[in-house]
Design an enzyme around this catalytic site. Structure first.
Site, PDB file in Angstrom:
ATOM      1  N   LYS A  71      -1.392  -9.683   0.065  1.00  0.00           N
ATOM      2  CA  LYS A  71      -0.841  -8.895   1.221  1.00  0.00           C
ATOM      3  C   LYS A  71      -1.797  -9.107   2.254  1.00  0.00           C
ATOM      4  O   LYS A  71      -3.082  -9.059   2.210  1.00  0.00           O
ATOM      5  CB  LYS A  71      -0.737  -7.399   0.791  1.00  0.00           C
ATOM      6  CG  LYS A  71      -0.278  -6.388   1.899  1.00  0.00           C
ATOM      7  CD  LYS A  71       0.010  -5.082   1.710  1.00  0.00           C
ATOM      8  CE  LYS A  71      -1.160  -4.178   1.438  1.00  0.00           C
ATOM      9  NZ  LYS A  71      -2.065  -3.738   2.553  1.00  0.00           N
TER      10      LYS A  71
ATOM     11  N   ASP B 260      -4.892  -7.245  -1.400  1.00  0.00           N
ATOM     12  CA  ASP B 260      -5.058  -7.403  -0.131  1.00  0.00           C
ATOM     13  C   ASP B 260      -6.261  -8.757   0.134  1.00  0.00           C
ATOM     14  O   ASP B 260      -7.142  -8.867  -0.421  1.00  0.00           O
ATOM     15  CB  ASP B 260      -5.815  -6.287   0.276  1.00  0.00           C
ATOM     16  CG  ASP B 260      -4.692  -5.501   1.004  1.00  0.00           C
ATOM     17  OD1 ASP B 260      -3.661  -5.753   1.318  1.00  0.00           O
ATOM     18  OD2 ASP B 260      -5.027  -4.078   0.870  1.00  0.00           O
TER      19      ASP B 260
ATOM     20  N   ASP C 229      -7.559  -3.067   0.184  1.00  0.00           N
ATOM     21  CA  ASP C 229      -8.898  -3.193   0.523  1.00  0.00           C
ATOM     22  C   ASP C 229      -9.444  -1.854   0.858  1.00  0.00           C
ATOM     23  O   ASP C 229     -10.454  -1.587   1.174  1.00  0.00           O
ATOM     24  CB  ASP C 229      -8.834  -4.075   1.917  1.00  0.00           C
ATOM     25  CG  ASP C 229      -8.088  -3.722   2.950  1.00  0.00           C
ATOM     26  OD1 ASP C 229      -7.253  -2.668   2.757  1.00  0.00           O
ATOM     27  OD2 ASP C 229      -8.128  -4.411   4.034  1.00  0.00           O
ATOM     28  N   SER C 230      -8.395  -0.666   0.533  1.00  0.00           N
ATOM     29  CA  SER C 230      -9.060   0.590   0.624  1.00  0.00           C
ATOM     30  C   SER C 230      -9.784   0.891  -0.360  1.00  0.00           C
ATOM     31  O   SER C 230     -10.801   1.874  -0.344  1.00  0.00           O
ATOM     32  CB  SER C 230      -7.539   1.698   0.387  1.00  0.00           C
ATOM     33  OG  SER C 230      -6.991   1.011  -0.932  1.00  0.00           O
TER      34      SER C 230
ATOM     35  N   GLU D 263       3.210   1.130   7.165  1.00  0.00           N
ATOM     36  CA  GLU D 263       2.293   2.351   6.989  1.00  0.00           C
ATOM     37  C   GLU D 263       2.219   3.356   8.266  1.00  0.00           C
ATOM     38  O   GLU D 263       2.149   2.736   9.439  1.00  0.00           O
ATOM     39  CB  GLU D 263       0.928   1.804   6.851  1.00  0.00           C
ATOM     40  CG  GLU D 263      -0.320   2.712   6.748  1.00  0.00           C
ATOM     41  CD  GLU D 263      -1.322   2.491   6.413  1.00  0.00           C
ATOM     42  OE1 GLU D 263      -1.710   1.211   5.948  1.00  0.00           O
ATOM     43  OE2 GLU D 263      -2.314   3.260   6.257  1.00  0.00           O
TER      44      GLU D 263
HETATM   45  O1  KIV Z   1      -5.557  -0.993   1.022  1.00  0.00           O
HETATM   46  C1  KIV Z   1      -4.525  -0.099   0.660  1.00  0.00           C
HETATM   47  O2  KIV Z   1      -4.817   0.749  -0.107  1.00  0.00           O
HETATM   48  C2  KIV Z   1      -3.414  -0.388   1.564  1.00  0.00           C
HETATM   49  C3  KIV Z   1      -2.181   0.536   1.267  1.00  0.00           C
HETATM   50  C4  KIV Z   1      -2.572   1.790   1.861  1.00  0.00           C
HETATM   51  C5  KIV Z   1      -1.027   0.253   1.398  1.00  0.00           C
HETATM   52  O3  KIV Z   1      -3.262  -1.364   2.039  1.00  0.00           O
END
Ligand code: KIV
Length: 268
Positions: free
Chosen positions: A118, A89, A50-51, A187
């Site tokens: 995740k 995510d 979700d980044s 993290e």
């Molecule tokens: O959203 C993402 O990219 C993440 C990573 C920072 C593990 O959750």
């Protein structure tokens, strides 16, 4: 069905079995071309993180990311048919309100092509993890800094600095393992906290900003290639894609203005 890079397809159980044998490499990707390139580079897992909200959609945090955003980008990644395991995510508020919502949203991501989901949190999401796993969808946990809860944690800060906080992170990782998670992202914790987590559970830990003692590492693609406008202190930049892209567009603009593009080879 064969996958893109011709390697053996990485499944969630296969990734879990890498603990203690081989370090796990995970990278984010949010679209077809970068998923294809990550797979050709031989990573073990692609995270449709979700980044996305920050590095692709231009938001200031991950909170505005919706299930619909994640479905569109997960489907784009899946169309690259990577051999790497696709993990998507679960965005903010897609699993907190009810277990039923969580299972339905995880199912929608699986239908879009995610091979695992995740979600952030520890003991408080154990029931949700159990329910999603019961539905047949592998779950990766995420402890330490959980950006969807940054406001409650007091910002984007290194976690596990006090003995109580360190203890809670280890406890959370154990609860996720018990609930059926096949791996857990750790993290931005102190390195010795990540080491304690890694030694306390039988599933792989995948670190980001938590030092070298995990079973694997994950980074945001745009940080690795130099295409993010903010790079966290723990990320390493391996290329300067921003300069390459800017230069290509400047060259194109100059050639258009000078009448050099299109040349005869482009319109014969
Ligand atoms: O959203 C993402 O990219 C993440 C990573 C920072 C593990 O959750």
């Amino acid at each position: 069905m064969s996958c893109r890079s011709g390697r053996r397809k990485v499944t969630a159980p296969a990734l879990a079995s890498m603990k203690g044998r081989q370090r796990i490499v995970m990278v984010t990707a949010y679209d077809y071309p970068t998923a294809a390139l990550a797979d050709e580079a031989g990573v073990d897992s692609i995270l449709v993180g979700d980044s996305l909200g920050m590095v692709v959609l231009g938001y200031e945090s991950t909170l505005p990311v919706t299930v619909e955003d994640m479905l569109r980008h997960t489907a784009a990644v899946a169309r690259a048919k990577p051999c790497a395991l696709i993990v998507a995510d679960m965005p903010f508020l897609s699993y907190e309100a009810s277990t039923r919502d969580a299972v339905l949203n995880a199912g929608a991501l699986a239908r879009a092509g995610a091979e695992a989901v995740k979600l952030e949190g520890g003991s408080e999401v154990a029931d949700v993890v159990k329910a999603i796993v019961r539905a047949g969808i592998p779950v990766m946990g995420h402890v330490g800094l959980t950006p969807q809860r940054a406001a409650r944690l007091g910002g984007y800060r290194r976690m596990g600095k006090t003995p109580t906080e360190a203890e809670a992170i280890v406890r959370d990782a154990k609860a996720l393992e018990e609930a059926g998670a096949f791996a857990v992202v750790v993290e931005f914790t102190k390195a010795d906290v990540a080491r304690r987590v890694t030694e306390s559970i039988g599933i792989p830990t995948i670190c980001i900003g938590s030092g070298p003692h995990c079973d694997g590492q994950v980074l945001v693609l745009h940080d690795i290639i130099g295409l993010s406008f903010y790079t966290p202190p723990f990320a390493k930049r391996y290329a300067d894609a921003a300069s390459l892209i800017r230069k290509a567009i400047e060259d194109y603009a100059r050639e258009v203005r000078e009448g050099k593009f299109p040349g005869p080879e482009h319109y014969k």
